[in-house]
Design an enzyme around this catalytic site. Structure first.
Site, PDB file in Angstrom:
ATOM      1  N   LYS A  13       1.228  -0.902   0.448  1.00 48.89           N
ATOM      2  CA  LYS A  13      -0.276  -0.002   0.254  1.00 48.89           C
ATOM      3  C   LYS A  13       1.169   1.149  -0.033  1.00 48.89           C
ATOM      4  O   LYS A  13       0.667   2.037   0.648  1.00 48.89           O
ATOM      5  CB  LYS A  13      -0.887  -0.104   1.305  1.00 48.89           C
ATOM      6  N   ASP A  33      -5.886  -3.060  -1.364  1.00 45.93           N
ATOM      7  CA  ASP A  33      -7.387  -2.982  -1.376  1.00 45.93           C
ATOM      8  C   ASP A  33      -7.716  -3.219  -3.177  1.00 45.93           C
ATOM      9  O   ASP A  33      -8.338  -4.211  -2.929  1.00 45.93           O
ATOM     10  CB  ASP A  33      -7.739  -1.075  -2.242  1.00 45.93           C
ATOM     11  N   ASP A  53      -2.115 -11.530   7.041  1.00 45.10           N
ATOM     12  CA  ASP A  53      -3.679 -12.488   8.312  1.00 45.10           C
ATOM     13  C   ASP A  53      -4.761 -11.874   7.433  1.00 45.10           C
ATOM     14  O   ASP A  53      -5.730 -13.453   7.238  1.00 45.10           O
ATOM     15  CB  ASP A  53      -3.211 -11.462   9.724  1.00 45.10           C
ATOM     16  N   ASP A  84      -7.430 -15.109   5.136  1.00 42.92           N
ATOM     17  CA  ASP A  84      -9.070 -15.430   5.815  1.00 42.92           C
ATOM     18  C   ASP A  84      -9.962 -15.111   5.075  1.00 42.92           C
ATOM     19  O   ASP A  84     -10.713 -16.097   4.931  1.00 42.92           O
ATOM     20  CB  ASP A  84      -9.322 -14.312   7.096  1.00 42.92           C
TER      21      ASP A  84
END
Length: 350
Positions: A185, A218, A242, A246
């Site tokens: 980012k 994003d 992390d 998921d």
């Protein structure tokens, strides 16, 4: 060959149930391959915290140091804040033993319905930096309880830390499809993420056969949903890895099947293996927890301990069991119990 010693921490909730299931599968596959594993159980958990005020004893880390690997179920329970349970057990283990790689493979198995259309052929790995980054302990709170109270949390990225996780990702990609995607980012986070990009690019120069793409987090999250087949190895910082792993587990159909390995690639310290899912208090004790995440984690442990044939047999059984609608748990649209899936896994071992 002497027995390899495994520290087993079932933890809380369904952690106890899925660890029992994984132990049964391990016993069966090890008997077939002549592998000797010696287990020692530890009751370190939120229940222990409520009894004694700590998740594990003061000498817990030194106790674990003598083992070849650590197998963890799940941690977390009502009444014990998550930051207390995680920073009292899981994170200290990762850091004390330099488990700087969090490896999370993602695969859509035959018979498992992804929430996405046309999600076949999804097979990639998230390589998460596991001991620094956004989850550093640098920071604090000031003026607690006053209107001008503030909290500061510092991200810490080191050249050593970024270099070694990048090298691990590139080495892994060399054994797969030779493609690495780096999560960043750097357009918004002005210091740490441009540094991450620079170091990853430097390490990429040592792997000319591997293609490297850098994606803003994003856009990358969106592409996990829109183009999951595209990815091979995704390397990311502690926080980004992390979250992405998921999300990827959901793309694969259920977080209940997702495994993870906390690795010290040098093998100077024990590595730790655990399913990604939590302790799931809402279904604990009902015998319906999906054991696949723990069993896949056990396969990762076998491979790390030098038993790739046994690990491959476990994954053959996992694939066969998931393909049969009669041996899937409720999170995958089935009706099978934890015990029934475990029995099917053992029966499906080659």
């Amino acid at each position: 060959m002497s027995a390899q010693r495994i520290a087993v921490i079932p933890g809380d909730g369904i952690g106890v149930e899925v660890v029992d299931a994984a132990r049964s599968v391990l016993d069966a596959v090890c008997a077939r391959h002549g592998i000797s594993l010696e287990y020692r159980m530890f009751d370190w958990s939120c229940q222990r915290f409520e009894r004694e005020g700590t998740m594990m004893p003061d000498d817990g880390i030194e106790t674990l140091r003598e083992f070849d690997a650590i197998f963890l179920g799940a941690v977390g329970w009502a009444g014990v804040p998550d930051h207390v349970s995680l920073w009292g057990l899981l994170i200290p283990i990762r850091r004390a033993f330099r488990q700087y790689v969090n490896l999370r493979p993602i695969k859509v198995f035959t018979g498992v319905r992804s929430p996405l259309r046309d999600a076949e052929d999804v097979d990639f790995v998230v390589v998460r930096e596991n001991v620094e980054g956004e989850y550093s302990e640098v920071g604090g709170r000031l003026n607690r309880g006053f209107p001008d109270e503030l909290a500061v949390q510092e991200s810490v990225f080191t050249r050593v830390g970024v270099s070694r996780i990048a090298d691990f990702a590139f080495d892994l990609a060399m054994s797969r499809r030779k493609y690495v995607t780096s999560a960043t980012k750097s357009n918004g986070i002005v210091h740490t993420l441009p540094f991450w990009d620079e170091v990853v690019a430097e390490r990429a120069a040592h792997y000319p056969e591997v293609r490297l793409d850098s994606e803003h987090i994003d856009a990358l999250a969106a592409k996990f949903v829109l183009q999951p087949q595209r990815f091979d190895v995704v390397v990311a910082s502690n926080l980004f890895g992390d979250i992405l792993s998921d999300l990827a587990a959901a793309v694969a159909g259920s977080i209940g099947i997702a495994p993870s390995a906390n690795l010290d690639p040098t093998k100077q310290n024990p590595s730790m293996f655990e399913p990604v899912h939590g302790s799931a208090p809402d279904i604990a004790g009902r015998g319906i927890a999906n054991p696949i995440g723990a069993v896949w984690s056990a396969a990762l442990m076998l491979d790390h301990l030098g038993h790739p044939g046994a690990a491959e047999d476990v994954m053959t059984a996992v694939t066969a069991t998931l393909a049969d609608p009669d041996t899937r748990t409720a999170d995958l649209g089935g009706t099978a119990s934890t015990a029934e899936v475990t029995a099917a896994l053992i029966a499906a071992l080659p």
